[in-house]
Each structure stands twice: as structure tokens, then as C-alpha cells.
Design a protein around this motif. Structure first.
Motif, mmCIF file in Angstrom:
data_model
loop_
_atom_site.group_PDB
_atom_site.id
_atom_site.type_symbol
_atom_site.label_atom_id
_atom_site.label_comp_id
_atom_site.label_asym_id
_atom_site.label_seq_id
_atom_site.Cartn_x
_atom_site.Cartn_y
_atom_site.Cartn_z
ATOM 1 N N MET A 1 1.960 -7.204 2.220
ATOM 2 C CA MET A 1 1.415 -8.296 1.458
ATOM 3 C C MET A 1 0.975 -9.416 2.383
ATOM 4 O O MET A 1 0.114 -10.185 2.019
ATOM 5 N N LEU A 2 1.556 -9.511 3.567
ATOM 6 C CA LEU A 2 1.118 -10.530 4.511
ATOM 7 C C LEU A 2 -0.348 -10.339 4.835
ATOM 8 O O LEU A 2 -1.124 -11.293 4.837
ATOM 9 N N LEU A 3 -0.756 -9.084 5.088
ATOM 10 C CA LEU A 3 -2.152 -8.812 5.383
ATOM 11 C C LEU A 3 -3.015 -9.255 4.208
ATOM 12 O O LEU A 3 -4.049 -9.880 4.391
ATOM 13 N N PHE A 4 -2.569 -8.947 2.985
ATOM 14 C CA PHE A 4 -3.317 -9.351 1.802
ATOM 15 C C PHE A 4 -3.347 -10.870 1.663
ATOM 16 O O PHE A 4 -4.334 -11.437 1.232
ATOM 17 N N PHE A 5 -2.261 -11.529 2.037
ATOM 18 C CA PHE A 5 -2.208 -12.993 2.001
ATOM 19 C C PHE A 5 -3.210 -13.577 2.987
ATOM 20 O O PHE A 5 -3.940 -14.508 2.666
ATOM 21 N N ILE A 6 -3.275 -13.020 4.175
ATOM 22 C CA ILE A 6 -4.224 -13.515 5.182
ATOM 23 C C ILE A 6 -5.653 -13.255 4.736
ATOM 24 O O ILE A 6 -6.513 -14.128 4.864
ATOM 25 N N ILE A 103 9.282 -4.067 -4.884
ATOM 26 C CA ILE A 103 9.097 -2.806 -4.172
ATOM 27 C C ILE A 103 7.735 -2.777 -3.496
ATOM 28 O O ILE A 103 7.618 -2.421 -2.314
ATOM 29 N N GLN A 104 6.711 -3.176 -4.245
ATOM 30 C CA GLN A 104 5.367 -3.219 -3.667
ATOM 31 C C GLN A 104 5.319 -4.194 -2.483
ATOM 32 O O GLN A 104 4.753 -3.884 -1.431
ATOM 33 N N MET A 105 5.927 -5.352 -2.653
ATOM 34 C CA MET A 105 5.968 -6.352 -1.591
ATOM 35 C C MET A 105 6.681 -5.791 -0.355
ATOM 36 O O MET A 105 6.215 -5.955 0.768
ATOM 37 N N ASN A 106 7.801 -5.130 -0.564
ATOM 38 C CA ASN A 106 8.547 -4.548 0.552
ATOM 39 C C ASN A 106 7.718 -3.522 1.313
ATOM 40 O O ASN A 106 7.738 -3.489 2.543
ATOM 41 N N GLU A 107 7.001 -2.697 0.580
ATOM 42 C CA GLU A 107 6.183 -1.665 1.221
ATOM 43 C C GLU A 107 5.022 -2.274 1.995
ATOM 44 O O GLU A 107 4.705 -1.828 3.094
ATOM 45 N N ARG A 108 4.421 -3.295 1.455
ATOM 46 C CA ARG A 108 3.279 -3.926 2.138
ATOM 47 C C ARG A 108 3.701 -4.797 3.312
ATOM 48 O O ARG A 108 2.961 -4.939 4.278
ATOM 49 N N GLU A 109 4.867 -5.428 3.212
ATOM 50 C CA GLU A 109 5.297 -6.353 4.270
ATOM 51 C C GLU A 109 6.435 -5.802 5.114
ATOM 52 O O GLU A 109 7.083 -6.552 5.830
ATOM 53 N N ASN A 110 6.666 -4.509 5.016
ATOM 54 C CA ASN A 110 7.648 -3.859 5.873
ATOM 55 C C ASN A 110 9.036 -4.495 5.747
ATOM 56 O O ASN A 110 9.683 -4.782 6.755
ATOM 57 N N PHE A 111 9.439 -4.759 4.506
ATOM 58 C CA PHE A 111 10.773 -5.275 4.204
ATOM 59 C C PHE A 111 11.071 -6.590 4.929
ATOM 60 O O PHE A 111 12.188 -6.836 5.341
ATOM 61 N N ARG A 112 10.083 -7.456 5.021
ATOM 62 C CA ARG A 112 10.283 -8.730 5.722
ATOM 63 C C ARG A 112 10.970 -9.769 4.845
ATOM 64 O O ARG A 112 11.443 -10.781 5.327
#
Length: 189
Positions: A1-6, A103-112
Motif C-alpha cells: 500500500m505504500l507504493l499505492f500511497f506514493i 490483510i490487503q494492507m499487510n500483503e501490499r506493505e509487507n507487514f509493515r
């Protein structure tokens, strides 16, 4: 999600090449990967490819940059949570889909984990301006569940399960607790 946020930061500005936006983009990346305290202003300036004077023209301090980052993250995160849960047909499905969002957030942001809680763990008592932004974000999340559930005690229980799920999934790099929280929510709603 970080990539999507950027990407969201980039798409929502006319000129991503502006120094302010480059600073925010680099701060988002560095705060996410290194943490707030481990990220210095000089590193942000260098990686954003801006002059020190440019940084201080846009932000009085690293704390001011952090506040701007958190405000943008809040705006983005909540819009995605609302979008994700709005596909649900009823109240219970909407609550459960909020946990699927983790779950989606964890997968996109590598459990950050949660950017707000990560920064909370790094700030001092004197950084009240940052604390207020974090509290506001968490209060909005509590309101989100209160509006869905309409029972304050149950909404608080679900909110605590939600927050605990984020923390535990980050700690163990697993969605196991999120899935168990989903089962708990199914049984109590």
C-alpha cells in the motif's frame, strides 16, 4: 500500500517534480522503511534531490514534515478503507471487510503495520503536535466502527480487535491473528 500511497501522491499533484512533493515522497518511503527517528533531514534532502533551503522553505522542521506525511497518509488510508468496505452489502459484511482490508494492507506493505503507531512508538512527550495527528486518526477509526455498529461497547471491542490485528500481524508477519479476529467478529455481531 505504500507504493499505492506514493502513486496517489504523484497522481494528485500537477507537478510531481516540485521539491515539496519529492520531499513528501521520500519521507513516506524512508519513514516506512527506516522509521521516523532513523531518518534524518539530510537523507531526505539528498534522496529528494532538493536543496536544504528548499526543504526549510516548505517545512519548518522534520516534525512539520511528519505531520504533513501523517495527514496525507490519513486521507489516503481512510479513502481506501471506505472504498474497500463500501462494496459490502450490509453492516456485518462491512465490519468483516475492514479486517480483510488489513490483510490487503499487510500483503501490499509487507507487514509493515500502521504508520501512525510506528511513529507513535518513536516520538517523545514533547512532540504533542504529532501525537494529536495520530490521536485524530485513531479517533476517526473509532468513529468509523461506532457508526457501523451503533453499540459503543461492541464498537470499542471491534476497534480493539482491529488495532490488535494490525500490531500482531506486523509483529509476526502473519495474517493469523487477523483471521482469528474475523472469526471473533463473526461470532459477536
Amino acid at each position: 500500500m505504500l507504493l499505492f500511497f506514493i502513486i496517489h501522491l504523484i497522481k494528485n499533484k500537477d507537478a510531481m517534480s516540485s521539491p515539496r512533493e519529492r520531499i513528501l515522497e521520500q519521507a513516506a518511503i524512508l519513514f516506512h522503511h527506516q522509521g521516523y527517528n532513523s531518518t534524518g533531514i539530510n537523507q531526505i534532502i539528498s534522496e529528494a534531490n532538493v536543496a536544504k533551503a528548499s526543504f526549510y522553505q516548505h517545512f519548518k522542521s522534520k516534525d512539520d514534515l511528519c505531520i504533513e506525511f501523517l495527514n496525507k497518509r490519513h486521507e489516503y488510508w481512510f479513502s481506501k478503507l471506505i472504498e474497500f468496505t463500501s462494496k459490502s452489502k450490509n453492516r456485518k459484511e462491512k465490519i468483516l471487510s475492514a479486517f480483510d482490508f488489513i490483510i490487503q494492507m499487510n500483503e501490499r506493505e509487507n507487514f509493515r503495520g500502521c504508520s501512525f503507531l510506528n511513529i507513535l512508538s518513536e516520538i517523545s512527550k514533547e512532540q504533542q503536535n504529532i501525537l494529536r495527528v495520530i490521536q485524530s486518526h485513531k479517533n476517526d477509526l473509532r468513529i468509523f466502527f461506532n457508526q457501523l455498529v451503533k453499540d459503543e461497547l461492541l464498537a470499542t471491542h471491534i476497534y480493539i480487535l482491529f488495532e490488535g490485528s494490525i500490531i500482531e500481524s506486523q509483529l509476526f508477519e502473519s495474517n493469523e491473528i487477523v483471521n482469528k479476529s474475523i472469526a471473533i467478529v463473526e461470532s459477536i455481531t
